[in-house]
Design a protein around this motif. Structure first.
Motif, PDB file in Angstrom:
ATOM      1  N   HIS A 114      19.380  57.247  45.027  1.00  0.00           N
ATOM      2  CA  HIS A 114      19.878  56.196  45.899  1.00  0.00           C
ATOM      3  C   HIS A 114      18.735  55.247  46.244  1.00  0.00           C
ATOM      4  O   HIS A 114      17.787  55.637  46.902  1.00  0.00           O
ATOM      5  CB  HIS A 114      20.493  56.783  47.166  1.00  0.00           C
ATOM      6  N   VAL A 115      18.841  54.019  45.796  1.00  0.00           N
ATOM      7  CA  VAL A 115      17.792  53.026  46.011  1.00  0.00           C
ATOM      8  C   VAL A 115      17.750  52.627  47.477  1.00  0.00           C
ATOM      9  O   VAL A 115      18.787  52.356  48.082  1.00  0.00           O
ATOM     10  CB  VAL A 115      18.053  51.775  45.141  1.00  0.00           C
ATOM     11  N   ASP A 116      16.538  52.597  48.047  1.00  0.00           N
ATOM     12  CA  ASP A 116      16.345  52.094  49.403  1.00  0.00           C
ATOM     13  C   ASP A 116      16.018  50.608  49.259  1.00  0.00           C
ATOM     14  O   ASP A 116      14.877  50.232  49.020  1.00  0.00           O
ATOM     15  CB  ASP A 116      15.208  52.849  50.098  1.00  0.00           C
ATOM     16  N   TYR A 117      17.032  49.770  49.375  1.00  0.00           N
ATOM     17  CA  TYR A 117      16.866  48.343  49.125  1.00  0.00           C
ATOM     18  C   TYR A 117      15.937  47.681  50.129  1.00  0.00           C
ATOM     19  O   TYR A 117      15.257  46.711  49.802  1.00  0.00           O
ATOM     20  CB  TYR A 117      18.225  47.647  49.069  1.00  0.00           C
ATOM     21  N   TRP A 122      10.841  45.019  50.729  1.00  0.00           N
ATOM     22  CA  TRP A 122       9.525  44.940  51.361  1.00  0.00           C
ATOM     23  C   TRP A 122       8.422  44.959  50.304  1.00  0.00           C
ATOM     24  O   TRP A 122       7.471  44.171  50.379  1.00  0.00           O
ATOM     25  CB  TRP A 122       9.319  46.116  52.332  1.00  0.00           C
ATOM     26  N   ALA A 123       8.548  45.812  49.286  1.00  0.00           N
ATOM     27  CA  ALA A 123       7.539  45.896  48.233  1.00  0.00           C
ATOM     28  C   ALA A 123       7.425  44.574  47.480  1.00  0.00           C
ATOM     29  O   ALA A 123       6.317  44.101  47.192  1.00  0.00           O
ATOM     30  CB  ALA A 123       7.865  47.034  47.272  1.00  0.00           C
ATOM     31  N   PHE A 124       8.566  43.955  47.168  1.00  0.00           N
ATOM     32  CA  PHE A 124       8.534  42.656  46.482  1.00  0.00           C
ATOM     33  C   PHE A 124       7.901  41.578  47.364  1.00  0.00           C
ATOM     34  O   PHE A 124       7.104  40.760  46.899  1.00  0.00           O
ATOM     35  CB  PHE A 124       9.939  42.226  46.058  1.00  0.00           C
ATOM     36  N   MET A 125       8.255  41.575  48.627  1.00  0.00           N
ATOM     37  CA  MET A 125       7.690  40.584  49.545  1.00  0.00           C
ATOM     38  C   MET A 125       6.182  40.790  49.703  1.00  0.00           C
ATOM     39  O   MET A 125       5.414  39.826  49.735  1.00  0.00           O
ATOM     40  CB  MET A 125       8.388  40.640  50.912  1.00  0.00           C
ATOM     41  N   GLU A 126       5.759  42.020  49.792  1.00  0.00           N
ATOM     42  CA  GLU A 126       4.334  42.319  49.916  1.00  0.00           C
ATOM     43  C   GLU A 126       3.589  41.897  48.656  1.00  0.00           C
ATOM     44  O   GLU A 126       2.504  41.330  48.722  1.00  0.00           O
ATOM     45  CB  GLU A 126       4.137  43.811  50.197  1.00  0.00           C
ATOM     46  N   GLN A 127       4.191  42.160  47.502  1.00  0.00           N
ATOM     47  CA  GLN A 127       3.571  41.742  46.239  1.00  0.00           C
ATOM     48  C   GLN A 127       3.470  40.224  46.176  1.00  0.00           C
ATOM     49  O   GLN A 127       2.450  39.680  45.762  1.00  0.00           O
ATOM     50  CB  GLN A 127       4.364  42.280  45.038  1.00  0.00           C
ATOM     51  N   GLU A 133      -2.100  35.129  47.984  1.00  0.00           N
ATOM     52  CA  GLU A 133      -3.484  35.219  48.452  1.00  0.00           C
ATOM     53  C   GLU A 133      -4.462  35.431  47.306  1.00  0.00           C
ATOM     54  O   GLU A 133      -5.655  35.539  47.525  1.00  0.00           O
ATOM     55  CB  GLU A 133      -3.618  36.359  49.462  1.00  0.00           C
ATOM     56  N   GLY A 134      -3.939  35.534  46.088  1.00  0.00           N
ATOM     57  CA  GLY A 134      -4.806  35.727  44.933  1.00  0.00           C
ATOM     58  C   GLY A 134      -5.284  37.161  44.759  1.00  0.00           C
ATOM     59  O   GLY A 134      -6.234  37.426  44.033  1.00  0.00           O
ATOM     60  N   LYS A 135      -4.617  38.102  45.395  1.00  0.00           N
ATOM     61  CA  LYS A 135      -5.032  39.502  45.335  1.00  0.00           C
ATOM     62  C   LYS A 135      -4.041  40.387  44.592  1.00  0.00           C
ATOM     63  O   LYS A 135      -4.280  41.566  44.444  1.00  0.00           O
ATOM     64  CB  LYS A 135      -5.174  40.069  46.750  1.00  0.00           C
ATOM     65  N   GLY A 136      -2.938  39.834  44.161  1.00  0.00           N
ATOM     66  CA  GLY A 136      -1.847  40.652  43.663  1.00  0.00           C
ATOM     67  C   GLY A 136      -1.960  41.136  42.244  1.00  0.00           C
ATOM     68  O   GLY A 136      -1.211  41.994  41.831  1.00  0.00           O
ATOM     69  N   ARG A 137      -2.885  40.617  41.485  1.00  0.00           N
ATOM     70  CA  ARG A 137      -2.895  40.977  40.075  1.00  0.00           C
ATOM     71  C   ARG A 137      -4.326  41.017  39.563  1.00  0.00           C
ATOM     72  O   ARG A 137      -5.089  40.085  39.776  1.00  0.00           O
ATOM     73  CB  ARG A 137      -2.097  39.923  39.336  1.00  0.00           C
ATOM     74  N   PRO A 138      -4.703  42.080  38.870  1.00  0.00           N
ATOM     75  CA  PRO A 138      -6.044  42.110  38.296  1.00  0.00           C
ATOM     76  C   PRO A 138      -6.135  41.098  37.157  1.00  0.00           C
ATOM     77  O   PRO A 138      -5.124  40.702  36.585  1.00  0.00           O
ATOM     78  CB  PRO A 138      -6.188  43.541  37.781  1.00  0.00           C
TER      79      PRO A 138
END
Length: 145
Positions: A114-117, A122-127, A133-138
């Protein structure tokens, strides 16, 4: 606090879900029907799940003996983490240098059908925030093609 359930491999956790659906509450007759259907589809599933429950039971018995008893959930968690049971699979396969002496991050997945939407959103928004901020991806290496 991670669940002792996370000491099983994700594929093993899915097997438990296919047999018992532990994330759901069933009345006795509903559970019996659910299990009968699962056994019809996969006759060897009860044997495999029984082995998984045996492992969890053994770990719980050991950890509760090390902790202050079977109700000391924090002590049980600490015993498992100290013994490197939680997240052991990842650490054994991929040796990773620790950023600080004595500090290791362990990820121990707990499968749930059961997906906790709210958590996913929240994870997508945080990403997205980290990427702004330029911190999301190596940095990606340049391809040599």
């Amino acid at each position: 606090m991670p669940s002792i359930y996370s000491t099983l491999l994700p594929t093993q956790q899915w097997e438990v879900h296919r047999l018992y659906e532990p994330s759901e509450f069933f009345e006795d007759d509903e559970l019996l029907s659910f299990v009968k259907v699962a056994i019809t589809k996969e006759p060897s599933l009860p044997n495999r799940v029984g082995k998984h429950w045996k492992r969890i039971s053994q770990l719980y018995t050991w950890a509760s003996a090390v902790a202050d008893g079977p109700e000391d959930w924090r002590g049980i968690h600490n015993a498992l983490v100290t013994a490197r049971v939680m997240g052991q699979i990842s650490l054994d396969r991929v040796p990773t240098p620790t950023p600080k002496k004595g500090y290791v991050v362990r990820v121990a997945p707990v499968m749930n059908p059961h997906v906790d939407y709210d958590k996913l959103a929240w994870a997508f928004m945080e990403q997205a925030r980290l990427m702004r901020e330029g911190k999301g991806r190596p940095e990606e290496p340049e391809s040599s093609s």
